[in-house]
Structure formats: C-alpha cells, structure tokens
Design an enzyme around this catalytic site. Structure first.
Site, PDB file in Angstrom:
ATOM      1  N   LEU A  61     -15.407  34.403 -38.171  1.00 37.45           N
ATOM      2  CA  LEU A  61     -14.025  34.714 -37.792  1.00 37.45           C
ATOM      3  C   LEU A  61     -13.144  35.053 -38.991  1.00 37.45           C
ATOM      4  CD1 LEU A  61     -13.384  32.058 -35.000  1.00 37.45           C
ATOM      5  CD2 LEU A  61     -14.412  34.340 -34.837  1.00 37.45           C
ATOM      6  N   LYS A  62     -13.605  34.756 -40.192  1.00 33.90           N
ATOM      7  CA  LYS A  62     -12.878  35.076 -41.436  1.00 33.90           C
ATOM      8  C   LYS A  62     -11.411  34.644 -41.344  1.00 33.90           C
ATOM      9  CE  LYS A  62     -15.876  38.911 -42.877  1.00 33.90           C
ATOM     10  NZ  LYS A  62     -16.724  39.072 -41.687  1.00 33.90           N
ATOM     11  N   LEU A  63     -11.206  33.375 -41.089  1.00 32.69           N
ATOM     12  CA  LEU A  63      -9.858  32.840 -40.943  1.00 32.69           C
ATOM     13  C   LEU A  63      -9.077  32.980 -42.250  1.00 32.69           C
ATOM     14  CD1 LEU A  63     -10.748  29.578 -38.981  1.00 32.69           C
ATOM     15  CD2 LEU A  63      -9.986  31.775 -38.043  1.00 32.69           C
ATOM     16  N   ILE A  66      -1.940  30.195 -43.161  1.00 31.52           N
ATOM     17  CA  ILE A  66      -1.485  28.995 -43.852  1.00 31.52           C
ATOM     18  C   ILE A  66      -2.436  27.846 -43.520  1.00 31.52           C
ATOM     19  CG2 ILE A  66       0.915  29.799 -43.862  1.00 31.52           C
ATOM     20  CD1 ILE A  66       1.460  27.776 -41.613  1.00 31.52           C
ATOM     21  N   PRO A  67      -2.528  26.840 -44.408  1.00 33.79           N
ATOM     22  CA  PRO A  67      -3.514  25.777 -44.202  1.00 33.79           C
ATOM     23  C   PRO A  67      -3.451  25.103 -42.840  1.00 33.79           C
ATOM     24  CG  PRO A  67      -2.661  25.667 -46.429  1.00 33.79           C
ATOM     25  CD  PRO A  67      -1.852  26.713 -45.720  1.00 33.79           C
ATOM     26  N   THR A  69      -2.466  26.245 -39.951  1.00 34.51           N
ATOM     27  CA  THR A  69      -2.969  27.121 -38.888  1.00 34.51           C
ATOM     28  C   THR A  69      -4.480  27.245 -38.954  1.00 34.51           C
ATOM     29  OG1 THR A  69      -0.899  28.350 -38.809  1.00 34.51           O
ATOM     30  CG2 THR A  69      -2.856  29.457 -37.946  1.00 34.51           C
ATOM     31  N   THR A 115     -17.970  43.115 -48.647  1.00 31.46           N
ATOM     32  CA  THR A 115     -18.950  44.069 -49.168  1.00 31.46           C
ATOM     33  C   THR A 115     -18.581  45.511 -48.872  1.00 31.46           C
ATOM     34  OG1 THR A 115     -20.277  43.710 -47.168  1.00 31.46           O
ATOM     35  CG2 THR A 115     -20.893  42.463 -49.126  1.00 31.46           C
ATOM     36  N   GLY A 205     -27.332  43.608 -39.409  1.00 32.75           N
ATOM     37  CA  GLY A 205     -26.904  43.986 -38.071  1.00 32.75           C
ATOM     38  C   GLY A 205     -27.565  45.245 -37.581  1.00 32.75           C
ATOM     39  N   ARG A 206     -26.952  46.386 -37.881  1.00 30.03           N
ATOM     40  CA  ARG A 206     -27.383  47.652 -37.296  1.00 30.03           C
ATOM     41  C   ARG A 206     -28.848  48.020 -37.514  1.00 30.03           C
ATOM     42  NH1 ARG A 206     -21.879  50.419 -39.323  1.00 30.03           N
ATOM     43  NH2 ARG A 206     -22.115  48.641 -40.727  1.00 30.03           N
TER      44      ARG A 206
END
Length: 233
Positions: A61-63, A66-67, A69, A115, A205-206
């Site tokens: 999810l690459k959050l 702010i800490p 949240t 990347t 993935g692909r």
C-alpha cells in the site's frame, strides 16, 4: 521449497487476481496485492487471493502520511495478517516507527526509492545525486526506526545489505528475467543477479501474469532459479 518470488497480482478485477493466485501459489512464496486492487475491493481481495493457501501475503500500500494516520492505517489492515506491509521511508523515522508499533506482527517494509525513478526524475523532485545515495540514507533511517524489511532496486541491494546487515529482509522490485521487456522500470536486474546481490524476495509481475500460462511461467522461473543455485531447494 517455493521460490523467493512475490508475484504482483496487478489484475483488472478480483476474479483475475484470484485465478492468477491459484495458478502461481504452488511455485512461489508470496502473493502481492497492490494499492489499485485494494482500493477497489478492500479486504475482500485479500481473502480472495489467499484462499486456503499457505502462501504469504504482501500488502503493498506504500503508506505515506503523518505518523498518526499511518499508524491507524497499519492497525486497520493488521487483522488481515499480511506478512509484509509497505510504507514510504521518505515519510520519516517517526512515521515508520508508528507503523511498526501499530502492526507488530507484520514486517513493515520501508520503500526507499521507487524503481521507476532514474536520476533525472529524482533530481526533478529535489533529490540530487546518485539514486544509491538516497537509497542508503533512507534504508538506514527506516531500519533505525524499526523496519524489518526494505524495498530497493536490485542495483542497490548489495550496498543496502552491507549497510543494514543480514537480519533485514530485502525486497527487490525491478526484477526482469533475461529478455523480458523492462516496462516502466528504470533500475532493473535479472532474478539471478538480484539474489546474488543479497535480495531475499523478488517482486515479479508482468513476466509471470501476462504469460499465456501464469502458472507455467512461475514454475519455469522457480525451476531456473533452483537449477542455477540462486534459490533454496
């Protein structure tokens, strides 16, 4: 033993993701659910791709917020029991630490530098100098804040391993089998090269999911890694 591959299930719908998961799960260690699929279907997609399988779940999810949240978000998905949950290391030490404390049973994986970014793209957002310098700084920051995993390009894996030692899980996207299209990845390597550089888990993935038979593609890649000695038998 399943190959140390996290298959990126970047599917257009949950049915396709579930079908891919069933096909590749016998051959790989991990299934990765990304932001687009999770936002569309929520926790239901996790249950759909996991099924009754023992394959680990990587919730990508690459959050980055702010800490408080990020802590709340990490806590909200911890009940899904992901093996890994990604946050952006650039969110700072307090943010990474908040995620770690909110989801203690999950390995918080701090993303260093995407990347898809080359040095020109990094310079455009104010990150001057070689990508590896930014990766090093962010990796050390994240580990000192408690992250037990890092996400970095295979091109920086050896350098990161030397910086953080053997106990941190290194996850490398930007992995492409020889001859595969590079796509939107800027800093890439082959699976064998990534593992030799110190990676523990390869995100692919692909090259697998877009193959005519994803299960066969995953099996072939796993067999190739085992044959070359790059993957544990």
């Amino acid at each position: 033993m399943a190959a140390p591959i996290a298959v990126a299930l970047d599917a257009p719908d949950v049915e396709t993701a579930s079908r891919w998961a069933a096909a590749v799960a016998p051959h790989v260690s991990t299934l990765k659910v990304g932001l687009e699929l999770y936002l569309r279907y929520g926790p239901a997609v996790v249950e759909a791709v996991r099924g009754a399988r023992e394959t680990a779940l990587f919730l990508d999810l690459k959050l980055h917020d702010i800490p408080a949240t990020v802590a709340g978000a990490a806590r909200s998905v911890a009940g899904l029991a992901p093996a890994f949950l990604t946050v952006h290391a650039a969110g700072g030490a307090d943010m990474v630490r908040a995620a770690v404390e909110a989801a203690p049973e999950t390995r918080i994986a701090a993303v260093t530098v995407l990347t898809s970014l080359d040095e020109a793209a990094l310079g455009a957002v104010g990150m001057r100098g070689p990508a590896r310098d930014a990766v090093r700084r962010l990796a050390v920051l994240a580990v000192e804040a408690g992250a037990r995993a890092l996400v970095c390009s295979p091109q920086e894996a050896a350098m990161v391993r030397a910086e953080v030692g053997p106990d941190v899980t290194l996850i490398t996207p930007g992995v492409r089998p020889a001859g595969a299209a590079q796509g939107d990845q800027a800093r890439v390597a082959t699976p064998e090269a990534a593992l030799a550089a110190g990676a523990d888990l390869l995100v692919i993935g692909r090259p697998i999911t877009r193959a005519p038979d994803p299960g066969a593609a995953a099996a072939a890649l796993a067999a190739e890694l085992q044959k070359t000695g790059a993957s544990p038998s």
